[in-house]
Design a protein around this motif. Structure first.
Motif, PDB file in Angstrom:
ATOM      1  N   LYS A  54       0.970  -1.332  -0.194  1.00  0.00           N
ATOM      2  CA  LYS A  54      -0.086   0.038  -0.326  1.00  0.00           C
ATOM      3  C   LYS A  54       0.633   1.168  -0.144  1.00  0.00           C
ATOM      4  N   ARG A  55       0.706   2.191  -0.796  1.00  0.00           N
ATOM      5  CA  ARG A  55       1.742   3.281  -1.399  1.00  0.00           C
ATOM      6  C   ARG A  55       0.372   4.420  -0.592  1.00  0.00           C
ATOM      7  N   TYR A  56       1.214   5.063   0.465  1.00  0.00           N
ATOM      8  CA  TYR A  56       0.620   6.210   0.331  1.00  0.00           C
ATOM      9  C   TYR A  56       1.498   7.775   0.223  1.00  0.00           C
ATOM     10  N   ASP A  57       1.103   8.390   0.482  1.00  0.00           N
ATOM     11  CA  ASP A  57       1.432  10.096  -0.166  1.00  0.00           C
ATOM     12  C   ASP A  57       2.398  10.066   0.317  1.00  0.00           C
ATOM     13  N   SER A  58       2.009  10.058   1.990  1.00  0.00           N
ATOM     14  CA  SER A  58       3.097  10.457   2.885  1.00  0.00           C
ATOM     15  C   SER A  58       4.036   9.357   4.072  1.00  0.00           C
ATOM     16  N   MET A  59       4.846   9.245   4.646  1.00  0.00           N
ATOM     17  CA  MET A  59       5.212   8.472   5.396  1.00  0.00           C
ATOM     18  C   MET A  59       4.019   8.586   7.053  1.00  0.00           C
ATOM     19  N   PRO A  60       3.477   9.906   7.395  1.00  0.00           N
ATOM     20  CA  PRO A  60       2.675   9.402   8.299  1.00  0.00           C
ATOM     21  C   PRO A  60       1.689   9.172   7.871  1.00  0.00           C
ATOM     22  N   LEU A  61       0.850   9.213   7.040  1.00  0.00           N
ATOM     23  CA  LEU A  61      -0.225   8.084   6.553  1.00  0.00           C
ATOM     24  C   LEU A  61       0.338   6.363   6.849  1.00  0.00           C
ATOM     25  N   ALA A  62       1.582   6.120   6.067  1.00  0.00           N
ATOM     26  CA  ALA A  62       1.862   4.721   6.524  1.00  0.00           C
ATOM     27  C   ALA A  62       1.555   4.267   7.727  1.00  0.00           C
ATOM     28  N   LEU A  63       2.201   5.707   8.771  1.00  0.00           N
ATOM     29  CA  LEU A  63       2.642   5.046   9.988  1.00  0.00           C
ATOM     30  C   LEU A  63       0.856   5.003  10.737  1.00  0.00           C
ATOM     31  N   GLU A  64       0.472   5.796  10.275  1.00  0.00           N
ATOM     32  CA  GLU A  64      -1.577   5.848  10.511  1.00  0.00           C
ATOM     33  C   GLU A  64      -2.102   4.355   9.780  1.00  0.00           C
ATOM     34  N   ALA A  65      -2.093   4.527   8.430  1.00  0.00           N
ATOM     35  CA  ALA A  65      -2.253   3.097   8.680  1.00  0.00           C
ATOM     36  C   ALA A  65      -2.433   1.567   9.215  1.00  0.00           C
ATOM     37  N   LEU A  66      -0.710   1.298   9.614  1.00  0.00           N
ATOM     38  CA  LEU A  66      -0.178   0.863  10.560  1.00  0.00           C
ATOM     39  C   LEU A  66      -0.582   0.394  11.890  1.00  0.00           C
ATOM     40  N   LYS A  67      -0.980   1.599  12.617  1.00  0.00           N
ATOM     41  CA  LYS A  67      -1.732   1.874  13.832  1.00  0.00           C
ATOM     42  C   LYS A  67      -3.567   1.426  13.291  1.00  0.00           C
ATOM     43  N   ASN A  68      -3.879   1.664  12.454  1.00  0.00           N
ATOM     44  CA  ASN A  68      -5.272   1.476  11.972  1.00  0.00           C
ATOM     45  C   ASN A  68      -5.383  -0.176  11.690  1.00  0.00           C
ATOM     46  N   GLY A  69      -4.566  -0.736  12.005  1.00  0.00           N
ATOM     47  CA  GLY A  69      -4.511  -2.324  11.690  1.00  0.00           C
ATOM     48  C   GLY A  69      -4.732  -2.516   9.739  1.00  0.00           C
ATOM     49  N   ASP A  70      -4.568  -1.927   9.149  1.00  0.00           N
ATOM     50  CA  ASP A  70      -4.735  -1.279   7.827  1.00  0.00           C
ATOM     51  C   ASP A  70      -3.723  -2.016   7.007  1.00  0.00           C
ATOM     52  N   VAL A  71      -2.222  -2.017   7.784  1.00  0.00           N
ATOM     53  CA  VAL A  71      -1.047  -2.856   7.107  1.00  0.00           C
ATOM     54  C   VAL A  71      -0.969  -3.350   7.915  1.00  0.00           C
ATOM     55  N   ASP A  72      -0.538  -4.256   8.046  1.00  0.00           N
ATOM     56  CA  ASP A  72       0.500  -5.435   8.886  1.00  0.00           C
ATOM     57  C   ASP A  72       2.188  -4.664   9.597  1.00  0.00           C
ATOM     58  N   VAL A  73       2.518  -4.225   8.284  1.00  0.00           N
ATOM     59  CA  VAL A  73       4.011  -3.659   9.083  1.00  0.00           C
ATOM     60  C   VAL A  73       4.269  -2.041   7.640  1.00  0.00           C
ATOM     61  N   ALA A  74       4.945  -1.153   8.422  1.00  0.00           N
ATOM     62  CA  ALA A  74       5.736  -0.245   7.278  1.00  0.00           C
ATOM     63  C   ALA A  74       6.874  -0.696   7.485  1.00  0.00           C
ATOM     64  N   VAL A  75       7.635  -0.076   5.676  1.00  0.00           N
ATOM     65  CA  VAL A  75       9.121   0.188   6.088  1.00  0.00           C
ATOM     66  C   VAL A  75       9.317   1.699   5.317  1.00  0.00           C
ATOM     67  N   GLY A  76      10.018   2.198   6.294  1.00  0.00           N
ATOM     68  CA  GLY A  76      10.621   3.534   5.635  1.00  0.00           C
ATOM     69  C   GLY A  76      11.925   3.965   6.305  1.00  0.00           C
ATOM     70  N   ASP A  77      12.147   4.687   6.360  1.00  0.00           N
ATOM     71  CA  ASP A  77      13.647   5.373   6.591  1.00  0.00           C
ATOM     72  C   ASP A  77      13.767   5.543   8.447  1.00  0.00           C
ATOM     73  N   ASN A  78      14.648   4.594   8.586  1.00  0.00           N
ATOM     74  CA  ASN A  78      15.420   4.184  10.419  1.00  0.00           C
ATOM     75  C   ASN A  78      15.079   5.550  11.130  1.00  0.00           C
TER      76      ASN A  78
END
Ligand code: ARG
Length: 266
Positions: free
Chosen positions: A175-199
Motif C-alpha cells: 500500500k503506497r501512501y502519499d506521506s510517511m505519517p499516512l503509512a504509519l497511521e495505516a499501521l496503527k489502524n491495522g490497515d497494513v501489517d507493517v510499514a517500511v521507511g527510513d530508520n
C-alpha cells in the motif's frame, strides 16, 4: 567567532520560512512581504516534504518548517552567504518542481540513487540512513518475512523500491501512501501489517508513540543509503556552493552540533 543574525519573516506561503544568513548587515522585517529588503541578493527556494520528522516537519505552533535537514541547510547557507526560503512541497511532485524551476534545490531526506542521478544532480552526502521495518508484534524482521503481509510505504521512496523489487511489481499487498505519517497511521489502524521507511523517521515515530508498543527491525540486506541535496541537472554553480558549505560545516563542528541536537542520545 563569526557574528550572524537570522530573521524569520512571515512568509506568504503557509508553511514557508525565510532565513537570512551570513555576513550581511542585519535587515529589518518588511511587513507583508518577504523580499522587499533583500536588495539584489538571490533568494534560493528550497523544496522539502515537511512530513518527515525529525528531518523536516511543520511546527504546529509557528507553522514554520523545522528539523535536522532545515538546520543543516541553514548552516550551509550561513557559510555561503546565501538567502534561503523553505517551501513545503509534497513528495509526489517534488522532483518535478525542481526540474521545472519552481524550486532551486531540495532537502528532503533524499537518498542519492543511480536512478535519480539520471534526472538531477546531488550534493555530497550529508547523512547515512537505511530502511527499517516497523510492526505491532515484531514478527516481521526481514524482507522474507514480508511475504504474505500488507505493507505500508511512502509512494516513490527507496522503501517502496526495495519492497517492490523484492516482492515483485504484481504483489498486491503493498500500500503506497502519499506521506510517511499516512503509512504509519495505516499501521496503527491495522490497515497494513507493517510499514517500511527510513530508520530515522521510524525511530522518531516509535519514540513518540510508546503506548503502541511498536517493534522495529533492520534486514541486514538493507543497503546503506546516503542523503544528498538535489539540484537541477547541470546547475554546477549551486552544487559547488552547497558542497563547499557541507565541507565547511563538517570541518568546523557545526554539523556535529546539529547531529547531536537531533540524534545525540539514541
Ligand atoms: N530517503 C527516502 C528516499 O529518498 C525517503 C525520503 C522521503 N522524504 C520525505 N521528506 N518525505 O526515497
Amino acid at each position: 567567532l563569526k557574528t550572524w543574525k537570522s530573521l524569520m519573516l512571515a512568509s506568504t506561503l503557509a508553511a514557508g520560512l525565510t532565513f537570512v544568513a551570513a555576513g550581511c548587515a542585519p535587515k529589518s522585517a518588511a511587513p507583508g512581504g518577504d523580499s522587499a529588503q533583500s536588495g539584489n541578493q538571490k533568494e534560493y527556494v528550497v523544496g522539502t516534504d515537511a512530513s518527515y520528522a525529525p528531518f523536516e516537519s511543520v511546527d504546529s505552533k509557528t507553522q514554520q518548517v523545522v528539523g535536522f535537514d532545515i538546520d543543516v541547510v541553514k548552516a550551509i547557507a550561513e557559510k555561503e552567504g546565501m538567502k534561503v526560503k523553505f517551501v513545503n512541497t509534497p513528495w509526489d511532485g517534488i522532483f518535478a518542481a525542481l526540474n521545472n524551476g519552481e524550486r532551486d534545490f531540495l532537502v528532503s531526506a533524499i537518498t542519492i540513487t543511480d536512478e535519480r542521478k539520471k534526472t538531477m544532480d546531488f550534493s555530497d552526502k550529508y547523512f547515512e540512513a537505511t530502511q527499517m521495518i516497523v510492526s505491532k508484534d515484531g514478527s516481521v524482521k526481514t524482507l522474507n518475512d514480508l511475504k504474505g503481509k500488507k505493507i505500508g510505504v511512502q509512494n516513490g521512496t527507496t522503501g517502496d523500491t526495495i519492497v517492490t523489487d523484492f516482492l515483485g511489481k504484481d504483489y498486491k499487498g503493498i500500500k503506497r501512501y502519499d506521506s510517511m505519517p499516512l503509512a504509519l497511521e495505516a499501521l496503527k489502524n491495522g490497515d497494513v501489517d507493517v510499514a517500511v521507511g527510513d530508520n530515522g523517521v521510524v525511530i522518531d515515530y516509535v519514540k513518540n508513540n510508546k503506548a503502541d508498543n511498536l517493534h522495529t527491525a533492520i534486514d541486514p540486506k538493507f543497503p546503506k543509503e546516503y542523503y544528498g541535496l538535489a539540484v537541477k541537472k547541470g546547475n554546477t554553480e549551486l552544487l559547488n556552493k552547497l558542497n563547499d558549505g557541507i565541507k565547511k560545516i563538517n570541518e568546523d563542528g557545526t554539523y556535529k552540533k546539529i547531529y547531536d541536537k537531533y540524534f545525540g542520545q539514541q
